[in-house]
Design a protein around this motif. Structure first.
Motif, PDB file in Angstrom:
ATOM      1  N   ASP A  10      64.786  80.415  50.755  1.00 50.09           N
ATOM      2  CA  ASP A  10      64.793  79.090  50.125  1.00 50.09           C
ATOM      3  C   ASP A  10      65.245  79.179  48.674  1.00 50.09           C
ATOM      4  OD1 ASP A  10      63.909  77.940  52.488  1.00 50.09           O
ATOM      5  OD2 ASP A  10      61.803  77.835  51.833  1.00 50.09           O
ATOM      6  N   ALA A  11      64.722  80.151  47.948  1.00 45.18           N
ATOM      7  CA  ALA A  11      65.110  80.339  46.546  1.00 45.18           C
ATOM      8  C   ALA A  11      66.591  80.663  46.439  1.00 45.18           C
ATOM      9  CB  ALA A  11      64.272  81.443  45.908  1.00 45.18           C
ATOM     10  N   ASN A  12      67.113  81.437  47.387  1.00 50.78           N
ATOM     11  CA  ASN A  12      68.529  81.770  47.363  1.00 50.78           C
ATOM     12  C   ASN A  12      69.395  80.544  47.589  1.00 50.78           C
ATOM     13  OD1 ASN A  12      71.042  82.719  49.333  1.00 50.78           O
ATOM     14  ND2 ASN A  12      70.816  83.805  47.386  1.00 50.78           N
ATOM     15  N   GLU A  13      68.973  79.647  48.424  1.00 50.99           N
ATOM     16  CA  GLU A  13      69.731  78.410  48.644  1.00 50.99           C
ATOM     17  C   GLU A  13      69.876  77.646  47.333  1.00 50.99           C
ATOM     18  OE1 GLU A  13      71.558  76.963  51.100  1.00 50.99           O
ATOM     19  OE2 GLU A  13      71.331  78.912  52.042  1.00 50.99           O
ATOM     20  N   LYS A  14      68.798  77.554  46.573  1.00 54.05           N
ATOM     21  CA  LYS A  14      68.842  76.863  45.279  1.00 54.05           C
ATOM     22  C   LYS A  14      69.757  77.607  44.312  1.00 54.05           C
ATOM     23  CE  LYS A  14      64.305  74.901  45.860  1.00 54.05           C
ATOM     24  NZ  LYS A  14      62.897  75.133  45.685  1.00 54.05           N
ATOM     25  N   TYR A  15      69.647  78.923  44.295  1.00 60.37           N
ATOM     26  CA  TYR A  15      70.482  79.757  43.423  1.00 60.37           C
ATOM     27  C   TYR A  15      71.960  79.583  43.768  1.00 60.37           C
ATOM     28  CZ  TYR A  15      72.510  84.044  41.441  1.00 60.37           C
ATOM     29  OH  TYR A  15      73.296  84.947  40.765  1.00 60.37           O
ATOM     30  N   ALA A  16      72.275  79.673  45.032  1.00 63.35           N
ATOM     31  CA  ALA A  16      73.667  79.590  45.479  1.00 63.35           C
ATOM     32  C   ALA A  16      74.279  78.218  45.186  1.00 63.35           C
ATOM     33  CB  ALA A  16      73.761  79.900  46.969  1.00 63.35           C
ATOM     34  N   SER A  17      73.446  77.191  45.138  1.00 65.07           N
ATOM     35  CA  SER A  17      73.978  75.840  44.901  1.00 65.07           C
ATOM     36  C   SER A  17      74.543  75.665  43.492  1.00 65.07           C
ATOM     37  CB  SER A  17      72.906  74.786  45.171  1.00 65.07           C
ATOM     38  OG  SER A  17      71.908  74.819  44.162  1.00 65.07           O
ATOM     39  N   THR A  18      74.140  76.538  42.567  1.00 61.32           N
ATOM     40  CA  THR A  18      74.675  76.476  41.196  1.00 61.32           C
ATOM     41  C   THR A  18      75.310  77.803  40.777  1.00 61.32           C
ATOM     42  OG1 THR A  18      72.534  77.118  40.255  1.00 61.32           O
ATOM     43  CG2 THR A  18      72.966  74.746  40.503  1.00 61.32           C
ATOM     44  N   PHE A  19      75.685  78.619  41.740  1.00 64.17           N
ATOM     45  CA  PHE A  19      76.225  79.957  41.476  1.00 64.17           C
ATOM     46  C   PHE A  19      77.530  79.879  40.682  1.00 64.17           C
ATOM     47  CE2 PHE A  19      78.640  83.786  42.854  1.00 64.17           C
ATOM     48  CZ  PHE A  19      77.753  84.749  42.386  1.00 64.17           C
ATOM     49  N   THR A  20      77.611  80.666  39.605  1.00 66.69           N
ATOM     50  CA  THR A  20      78.792  80.622  38.734  1.00 66.69           C
ATOM     51  C   THR A  20      79.427  81.986  38.495  1.00 66.69           C
ATOM     52  OG1 THR A  20      77.405  80.841  36.762  1.00 66.69           O
ATOM     53  CG2 THR A  20      77.930  78.596  37.493  1.00 66.69           C
ATOM     54  N   HIS A  21      78.997  83.024  39.203  1.00 60.46           N
ATOM     55  CA  HIS A  21      79.485  84.369  38.915  1.00 60.46           C
ATOM     56  C   HIS A  21      80.588  84.865  39.856  1.00 60.46           C
ATOM     57  CE1 HIS A  21      76.313  84.658  36.030  1.00 60.46           C
ATOM     58  NE2 HIS A  21      75.358  84.647  36.934  1.00 60.46           N
ATOM     59  N   SER A  22      81.202  83.977  40.622  1.00 56.37           N
ATOM     60  CA  SER A  22      82.187  84.426  41.605  1.00 56.37           C
ATOM     61  C   SER A  22      83.425  85.050  40.969  1.00 56.37           C
ATOM     62  CB  SER A  22      82.594  83.274  42.527  1.00 56.37           C
ATOM     63  OG  SER A  22      83.195  82.242  41.777  1.00 56.37           O
ATOM     64  N   ALA A  52      74.898  88.753  33.618  1.00 58.65           N
ATOM     65  CA  ALA A  52      75.485  89.272  34.853  1.00 58.65           C
ATOM     66  C   ALA A  52      76.902  89.772  34.591  1.00 58.65           C
ATOM     67  CB  ALA A  52      75.493  88.196  35.925  1.00 58.65           C
ATOM     68  N   GLY A  53      77.210  90.950  35.098  1.00 55.30           N
ATOM     69  CA  GLY A  53      78.540  91.531  34.949  1.00 55.30           C
ATOM     70  C   GLY A  53      78.688  92.463  33.758  1.00 55.30           C
ATOM     71  N   ASP A  54      77.716  92.457  32.841  1.00 60.51           N
ATOM     72  CA  ASP A  54      77.821  93.282  31.630  1.00 60.51           C
ATOM     73  C   ASP A  54      77.574  94.762  31.868  1.00 60.51           C
ATOM     74  OD1 ASP A  54      78.454  91.176  29.963  1.00 60.51           O
ATOM     75  OD2 ASP A  54      76.427  90.954  29.147  1.00 60.51           O
ATOM     76  N   ALA A  55      76.650  95.106  32.779  1.00 65.19           N
ATOM     77  CA  ALA A  55      76.207  96.495  32.893  1.00 65.19           C
ATOM     78  C   ALA A  55      75.857  96.845  34.329  1.00 65.19           C
ATOM     79  CB  ALA A  55      74.979  96.716  32.004  1.00 65.19           C
ATOM     80  N   LYS A  56      75.855  98.128  34.589  1.00 57.86           N
ATOM     81  CA  LYS A  56      75.368  98.670  35.852  1.00 57.86           C
ATOM     82  C   LYS A  56      73.906  99.043  35.623  1.00 57.86           C
ATOM     83  CE  LYS A  56      79.259  98.165  37.714  1.00 57.86           C
ATOM     84  NZ  LYS A  56      79.386  96.993  38.557  1.00 57.86           N
ATOM     85  N   ILE A  57      73.019  98.565  36.481  1.00 61.33           N
ATOM     86  CA  ILE A  57      71.594  98.823  36.344  1.00 61.33           C
ATOM     87  C   ILE A  57      71.161  99.741  37.487  1.00 61.33           C
ATOM     88  CG2 ILE A  57      69.292  97.818  36.152  1.00 61.33           C
ATOM     89  CD1 ILE A  57      71.267  96.877  33.941  1.00 61.33           C
ATOM     90  N   LEU A  58      70.632 100.908  37.129  1.00 63.82           N
ATOM     91  CA  LEU A  58      70.166 101.885  38.113  1.00 63.82           C
ATOM     92  C   LEU A  58      68.656 102.004  37.951  1.00 63.82           C
ATOM     93  CD1 LEU A  58      73.133 102.636  37.109  1.00 63.82           C
ATOM     94  CD2 LEU A  58      72.700 104.814  38.164  1.00 63.82           C
ATOM     95  N   ARG A  59      67.927 101.735  39.019  1.00 63.91           N
ATOM     96  CA  ARG A  59      66.463 101.696  38.932  1.00 63.91           C
ATOM     97  C   ARG A  59      65.834 102.629  39.946  1.00 63.91           C
ATOM     98  NH1 ARG A  59      64.875  95.642  37.074  1.00 63.91           N
ATOM     99  NH2 ARG A  59      62.906  96.687  36.737  1.00 63.91           N
TER     100      ARG A  59
END
Length: 166
Positions: A10-22, A52-59
Motif C-alpha cells: 500500500d505504501a509503495n502504491e502511494k510512493y509510485a504515484s508521485t515517483f520522480t526518479h525515473s 536519491a542517485g547521489d551515492a551507493k549505500i552498502l549496509r
C-alpha cells in the motif's frame, strides 16, 4: 506476496504515484559509496545531505568491510562512478556490545539454532575495526591507489558524525 506485506505494498502504491526518479542513472552522482550498518536508526542519505542517485549505500551488521563489500566497491568504482568511500559505523551498535561467541550462545539458547559456522564479525573496539576496514579497502589490489577513503562514527543519539583519524 500478500498478508504480511500489505502495508508495504500500500505504501509503495502511494510512493509510485508521485515517483520522480525515473531519469536517474545507475551511477553515483556525487562519486560516493557509504559503508554503514543495517541499523534502522540510520538514514544515510539524510544525515549526509544526499538525495536519491547521489551515492551507493552498502549496509551490513556493524558496517564491516567484508569480502562482499569489497566486491561491491570494485563494481561501484569501475562501473558506477565511485571515487570516494566513507566507512561509517555508529554508536550504540549491537555488534559492539558482544563477541561472536556471545551471539552464537544467545541464538542457540533462545532459538535452538547452531550458528557456529557463521562469522558475525562483532566489534569490541569500533575505532580499531574502522581502521582495519579502511586498510582492507586501501590495500585491496583490485581498487585504485587514488581512491579516497575515510571513516566517521555516526552518533545515533545526536545525529552527528565524528571523523575518525587513522
Amino acid at each position: 506476496m500478500t498478508g504480511a506485506f500489505d502495508d508495504l505494498l500500500d505504501a509503495n502504491e502511494k510512493y509510485a504515484s508521485t515517483f520522480t526518479h525515473s531519469g536517474l542513472s545507475g551511477r553515483a552522482a556525487r562519486g560516493l559509496a557509504v559503508v554503514t550498518c543495517m541499523d534502522s536508526r540510520i538514514d544515510p542519505l539524510g544525515l549526509l545531505g544526499l538525495t536519491a542517485g547521489d551515492a551507493k549505500i552498502l549496509r551490513n551488521a556493524g558496517a564491516r568491510v567484508t569480502d562482499d563489500v569489497l566486491r561491491t566497491l570494485v563494481l561501484a568504482v569501475y562501473l558506477l562512478g565511485v571515487d570516494r568511500v566513507l566507512v561509517m559505523p555508529h554508536t550504540d551498535c549491537r555488534m559492539s556490545k558482544s563477541t561472536d561467541e556471545d551471539v552464537h550462545n544467545l541464538i542457540a539458547a533462545d532459538y535452538g539454532v547452531d550458528t557456529r559456522s557463521l562469522e558475525f564479525q562483532t566489534v569490541p573496539d569500533q575505532r580499531a575495526a574502522l581502521r582495519h576496514d579502511i586498510t582492507r579497502i586501501t590495500s585491496s589490489p583490485y581498487l585504485p591507489d587514488d581512491l579516497v577513503v575515510g571513516g566517521a562514527l555516526y552518533d545515533v543519539h545526536t545525529g552527528r558524525l565524528q571523523s575518525v583519524e587513522l
